[in-house]
Design an enzyme around this catalytic site. Sequence first.
Site, PDB file in Angstrom:
ATOM      1  N   HIS A   1      -1.730  -4.335   4.895  1.00  0.00           N
ATOM      2  CA  HIS A   1      -2.171  -3.307   6.037  1.00  0.00           C
ATOM      3  C   HIS A   1      -2.984  -3.325   7.363  1.00  0.00           C
ATOM      4  CE1 HIS A   1      -2.532   0.922   5.425  1.00  0.00           C
ATOM      5  NE2 HIS A   1      -2.471   0.508   4.404  1.00  0.00           N
TER       6      HIS A   1
ATOM      7  N   ARG B   1       2.476   4.906   6.251  1.00  0.00           N
ATOM      8  CA  ARG B   1       2.926   4.466   8.048  1.00  0.00           C
ATOM      9  C   ARG B   1       3.994   3.068   7.261  1.00  0.00           C
ATOM     10  NH1 ARG B   1      -2.651   4.770  10.286  1.00  0.00           N
ATOM     11  NH2 ARG B   1      -2.579   4.364   8.560  1.00  0.00           N
TER      12      ARG B   1
ATOM     13  N   ASP C   1       0.004   4.010   1.695  1.00  0.00           N
ATOM     14  CA  ASP C   1       0.284   4.244   2.994  1.00  0.00           C
ATOM     15  C   ASP C   1       1.529   4.592   2.918  1.00  0.00           C
ATOM     16  OD1 ASP C   1       0.390   4.295   6.253  1.00  0.00           O
ATOM     17  OD2 ASP C   1      -2.233   3.936   5.424  1.00  0.00           O
TER      18      ASP C   1
ATOM     19  N   CYS D   1       1.049  -1.206  -0.222  1.00  0.00           N
ATOM     20  CA  CYS D   1      -0.061  -0.152   0.031  1.00  0.00           C
ATOM     21  C   CYS D   1       0.994   1.010  -0.163  1.00  0.00           C
ATOM     22  CB  CYS D   1      -1.138  -0.100   1.389  1.00  0.00           C
ATOM     23  SG  CYS D   1      -2.031   1.934   1.358  1.00  0.00           S
TER      24      CYS D   1
ATOM     25  N   CYS E   1      -6.430   0.498   6.806  1.00  0.00           N
ATOM     26  CA  CYS E   1      -5.439   0.374   5.520  1.00  0.00           C
ATOM     27  C   CYS E   1      -6.575   1.348   5.075  1.00  0.00           C
ATOM     28  CB  CYS E   1      -6.212  -0.337   3.913  1.00  0.00           C
ATOM     29  SG  CYS E   1      -5.102  -0.181   3.207  1.00  0.00           S
TER      30      CYS E   1
HETATM   31 CO    CO Z   1      -2.905   0.911   2.890  1.00  0.00          CO
END
Ligand code: CO
Length: 209
Positions: free
Chosen positions: A98, A46, A44, A42, A101
């Site tokens: 994750h 993090r 993302d 992803c 998400c």
């Molecule tokens: Co995500």
Amino acid sequence: MNSIDKIFANNEKWIAGKLSLDPHYFENLSKGQSPEFLYIGCSDSRVTAEDLMGVQPGEVFIHRNIANMVVSIDLNMMSVINYAVRHLKVKHIVLCGHYSCGGIKAAMQPADMGILNPWLRNIRDVYRLHKDELNAISEEQARYDRLVELNVQEQCINLIKTAAVQQAHRERGLLVHGWVFDIHSGRLIDLKIDFPEILKHIMEIYRLD
Ligand code: CO
């Protein structure tokens, strides 16, 4: 120092750190890559692929998008898969989702997200495929976590639908792995998806040769 200046300063520090351990570090890095892994994860901020796996530059070929989706008409993703599998000859493909998400969460809600709608619809399709199991989970957080896992499973299946992956699996034993990054603990979890069992039921449809 502003945030951009800080990044360039960080870069200088990083170069110095690498060279202090090996004066030929960048010379060697520039010679080429032969990563063993393709990682699909992803976007993302993090979920930092290399950092959480503890790997160095050159070790992992990486593609990230919203909710780690493998969409057959996404030329970007298909190019990455083909290059990694047929040219770099990676031994493993890791599909890593994750918990928490945002893409998965958005797909669980009735909201018009504009240009994101067709992308999120692929996740809604995963929900529809597993609607009975998901709707039987009464607690919302648990249902959300389970959709993260089922999405990893379905995207792994989408990988297996491609000719490049089927051929490399047959000819040199390329493996696909479904993982979830637990953002609450930092732990990588192998979902241990039973591919032989899943493939038994679907390969009659998706086999390409
Ligand atoms: Co995500």
